[in-house]
Design a protein around this motif. Structure first.
Motif, short mmCIF file in Angstrom:
data_model
loop_
_atom_site.label_atom_id
_atom_site.label_comp_id
_atom_site.label_asym_id
_atom_site.label_seq_id
_atom_site.Cartn_x
_atom_site.Cartn_y
_atom_site.Cartn_z
N GLY A 56 50.10 43.89 53.15
CA GLY A 56 50.53 42.65 52.79
C GLY A 56 49.14 41.59 52.93
O GLY A 56 49.56 40.41 52.64
N GLN A 57 48.19 41.95 53.73
CA GLN A 57 47.04 40.78 53.72
C GLN A 57 46.31 40.81 52.54
O GLN A 57 46.72 41.55 51.29
N TRP A 58 45.32 39.70 52.47
CA TRP A 58 44.83 39.42 51.42
C TRP A 58 43.21 39.21 51.88
O TRP A 58 42.81 39.14 52.83
N LEU A 59 42.33 39.00 50.71
CA LEU A 59 40.97 39.08 50.97
C LEU A 59 40.09 38.04 49.88
O LEU A 59 40.79 37.93 48.77
N PHE A 60 39.11 37.91 50.10
CA PHE A 60 38.30 37.22 49.20
C PHE A 60 37.21 38.38 48.41
O PHE A 60 36.55 39.07 49.28
N ILE A 61 36.83 38.00 47.17
CA ILE A 61 36.05 39.10 46.37
C ILE A 61 34.80 38.14 45.54
O ILE A 61 35.17 36.97 45.08
N GLN A 62 33.78 38.63 45.94
CA GLN A 62 32.46 38.19 45.06
C GLN A 62 31.89 39.18 44.28
O GLN A 62 31.72 40.34 44.79
N VAL A 63 31.59 38.80 43.11
CA VAL A 63 30.78 39.70 42.14
C VAL A 63 29.35 38.85 41.72
O VAL A 63 29.52 38.02 41.02
N PRO A 64 28.41 39.15 42.45
CA PRO A 64 27.13 38.45 42.20
C PRO A 64 26.79 38.35 40.80
O PRO A 64 26.21 37.47 40.21
N ASP A 65 27.08 39.53 39.91
CA ASP A 65 26.82 39.41 38.55
C ASP A 65 27.44 38.57 37.79
O ASP A 65 27.01 38.12 36.85
N VAL A 66 28.72 38.21 38.21
CA VAL A 66 29.60 37.11 37.47
C VAL A 66 29.20 35.63 38.03
O VAL A 66 29.09 34.82 37.55
N ARG A 85 27.14 34.03 41.65
CA ARG A 85 26.44 34.46 43.02
C ARG A 85 27.17 33.59 44.32
O ARG A 85 26.92 33.92 45.44
N TRP A 86 27.98 32.25 43.81
CA TRP A 86 28.25 31.76 45.19
C TRP A 86 29.94 31.87 45.04
O TRP A 86 30.65 31.40 45.84
N GLN A 87 30.51 31.87 43.94
CA GLN A 87 32.14 32.05 43.95
C GLN A 87 32.89 33.19 44.87
O GLN A 87 32.47 34.40 44.51
N TRP A 88 33.61 32.96 45.58
CA TRP A 88 34.63 33.85 46.27
C TRP A 88 36.03 33.51 45.75
O TRP A 88 36.48 32.46 45.79
N HIS A 89 36.69 34.48 45.09
CA HIS A 89 38.25 34.27 44.81
C HIS A 89 39.23 35.01 45.55
O HIS A 89 38.92 36.53 46.05
N PRO A 90 40.36 34.43 46.02
CA PRO A 90 41.47 35.15 46.84
C PRO A 90 41.91 36.20 46.01
O PRO A 90 42.37 35.94 44.93
N PHE A 91 42.38 37.42 46.52
CA PHE A 91 43.42 38.47 45.65
C PHE A 91 44.06 39.36 46.95
O PHE A 91 43.58 39.46 48.10
N THR A 92 45.19 39.55 46.56
CA THR A 92 46.00 40.40 47.58
C THR A 92 45.68 41.80 47.61
O THR A 92 45.31 42.28 46.58
N ILE A 93 45.78 42.57 48.47
CA ILE A 93 45.09 43.94 48.89
C ILE A 93 46.56 44.63 48.07
O ILE A 93 47.57 44.68 48.82
N THR A 94 46.39 45.78 47.52
CA THR A 94 47.37 46.40 46.83
C THR A 94 47.37 47.92 47.37
O THR A 94 48.22 48.62 47.04
#
Length: 559
Positions: A274-284, A286-295
């Motif tokens: 039920g928890q969630w996390l932030f994801i960063q993809v440097p190729d897309v 370098r600075w942005q972190w986006h929240p997504f739920t763990i599935t």
């Protein structure tokens, strides 16, 4: 009709308590700031400006108070740790809501403080209580410079934080919100202007805080408000270090309607369903972190997230991994036709495609994850009956929970949980492909058919060809033609008030949970992830259905 603003804010016990404590503390600091300025004999000359200086001083103290408060709900790691132990004391899952309340307060008191100071500066020039003009205070002294600097940052942050701007251009929100670092620097150094003093000229020093505390008689509030800033900055450094630990994107699956499933391996990452996390993809980015739920479930050997391509970042990620619009369109078209992945297994729809990195000229991108962070759905095993409601991609937190329930069923460790009602409201049929295989496995594993009930609603307007196809395939079939589950798909929007009323009646009469004593109070926890409009309707239904024997609680996912 829904509840009015007055009923929501003052007829609800918890909300009334919050309003009394929150706004009461603000009024207290305003009154204290006003009174301390009014009664200070050393500031007699400044008090000649009367109401404007008293107002500015009171509002300034409130802003210092809010400057410390606004960072507290952003201490995500601390909240995650204390949440399971102190959730009864304060709504830890409403941290973003509280952050916004403090921001609204800051906006109001900033207008009061700024307006009062403009009047002060004009009166200083008019009375010459100090030998200077208004423009000098505005643009040549530290207090005026930092004040206008903070106002500019507030305008940028507040406008880009509006939900319409945030949804359409998350990058604007993300980057401008990081101006908060400079805003806090301005807040901590604002008093260096030495506007509040007992002499005609400011008394500056060469060491921090760059003014003499003998003649500059401010509140020195920075001594207190700087600590939340230090703690927050320390947490961000810790998060950055933790996010750089070894992480590998092991698989990438593409589902219909643009949903990508990223499977990530990170041995140091431990989480709860039920928890969630932030994801960063440097190729897309370098600075942005986006929240997504763990599935995925904690028992799985990987961490998975489902990402739907609806914004700039997610579309760019889809293009980077080779799951652009053409791939998604082909999958969606196949899903609409009900094409099968394996002709030998008629109940296995071709609902995803695993991308082969070897077939691409570019390897899978580097992915960094930061988390996990707490969510209301963690508490699902602490209630007797859990109602899980997901709307569209909002079903993602319940994928993890349903998997976890499945694992715990096999070990016979379900805690207090005795029944689960799962509702999934989808707008289009291809969306069922996201978790069709998971739902099949969970449904087939049920020894007690009444423990888990799956309720799926399709709200899309169905065309004639699709309706005819459903009718032909559904006649006498063991499985639903859309979801391939034993549970039949319902069409239209669910009537939440009717659903909860029938559930409350069944629980009260002892029909819902066999052997339940109607004399005891049953707790039914509702956990929702989806749009706010739907959340409001569901919450109203839970409130109306609560009785002496059944207590319905409601919690919504927030990011």
């Amino acid at each position: 009709m829904g509840e009015s603003w007055f009923q929501r804010e003052f007829m609800n016990g918890r909300r009334l308590t919050f309003n009394v404590l929150f706004w009461g503390s603000h009024l207290f600091f305003f009154a204290y700031g006003w009174y301390s300025q009014f009664t200070n004999s050393k500031l007699a000359a400044l008090n000649g400006l009367k109401f404007s200086v008293w107002t500015s001083r009171g509002a300034g103290l409130v802003l210092a108070y809010d400057g410390g408060l606004i960072l507290l709900p952003m201490l995500r790691n601390i909240i995650r740790v204390i949440r399971p132990k102190l959730a009864w004391l304060f709504p830890a899952d409403e941290n973003i809501w509280f952050h916004r309340q403090v921001a609204y307060s800051m906006a109001f008191w900033a207008m009061v403080h700024t307006t009062a100071h403009y009047v002060n500066f004009i009166n200083v020039e008019r009375t010459q209580v100090r030998p200077q003009i208004a423009l000098q205070i505005h643009y040549t002294q530290p207090g005026g410079i930092t004040g206008h600097f903070m106002l500019l940052i507030m305008v940028l942050m507040y406008t880009t934080a509006h939900h319409k701007v945030r949804n359409q251009c998350f990058e604007a929100f993300w980057y401008t919100h990081h101006l908060a670092f400079f805003f806090m620097i301005g807040l901590y150094t604002h008093a260096t202007g030495c506007f509040v003093r007992d002499s005609a000229n400011p008394d500056y020093t060469y060491t921090f805080p760059f003014y003499s505390t003998e003649h500059c008689l401010g509140y020195e509030s920075w001594r207190y408000t700087i600590w939340p800033g230090i703690i927050y900055f320390s947490e961000r450094v810790y998060r950055e270090i933790r996010a750089r630990r070894a992480t590998r994107l092991s698989k990438l699956l593409v589902h219909p309607s643009g949903a990508m499933e990223l499977r990530i391996v990170k041995p140091s990452f431990k989480y709860t369903a039920g928890q969630w996390l932030f994801i960063q993809v440097p190729d897309v980015s370098r600075w942005q972190w986006h929240p997504f739920t763990i599935t995925s479930a904690p028992e799985d050997p990987y961490v998975s997230v489902h990402i739907r391509q609806v914004g700039d970042f997610t579309r760019a990620l889809g293009e980077r991994v080779g799951a652009g619009p053409s791939v998604v369109a082909a999958l969606t078209q196949a899903a609409m036709k009900g094409s099968e992945k394996d002709e030998k297994i008629p109940t296995s729809r071709g609902d995803f495609v695993e991308l082969d990195p070897a077939s691409s000229s570019r390897p899978l991108p580097v992915v960094r994850i930061d988390g996990p962070y707490g969510a209301p759905a963690e508490d699902v095993f602490n209630v007797e009956i859990a109602v899980l409601i997901g709307a569209g991609i909002g079903v993602t937190p319940f994928a993890s929970i349903l998997k976890h329930i499945w694992y715990r069923q096999r070990s016979g460790n379900l805690g207090s949980l005795r029944r689960v009602e799962f509702f999934w409201v989808c707008r289009d049929a291809p969306s069922f492909g996201w978790f069709q295989s998971l739902l099949q496995e969970v449904e087939a594993a049920q020894a007690d058919p009444n423990f888990l009930r799956i309720n799926i609603y399709l709200t899309q307007k169905i065309d004639e060809d699709m309706l005819w196809n459903i009718a032909v395939n559904d006649a006498g079939a063991e499985y639903d033609p859309l979801t391939l589950l034993r549970t039949r798909t319902m069409f239209g929007r669910p009537d939440w008030k009717n659903i909860y009323a029938r559930m409350a009646q069944a629980i009260s009469t002892g029909q819902y949970i066999p052997g339940a004593n109607s004399q005891l109070k049953t707790t039914v926890g509702t956990y929702f992830c989806g749009p706010s409009v739907l959340a409001k309707a569901i919450k109203e239904a839970t409130v109306e259905s609560t009785s002496a024997s059944v207590n319905f609680t409601f919690a919504k996912e927030h990011f």
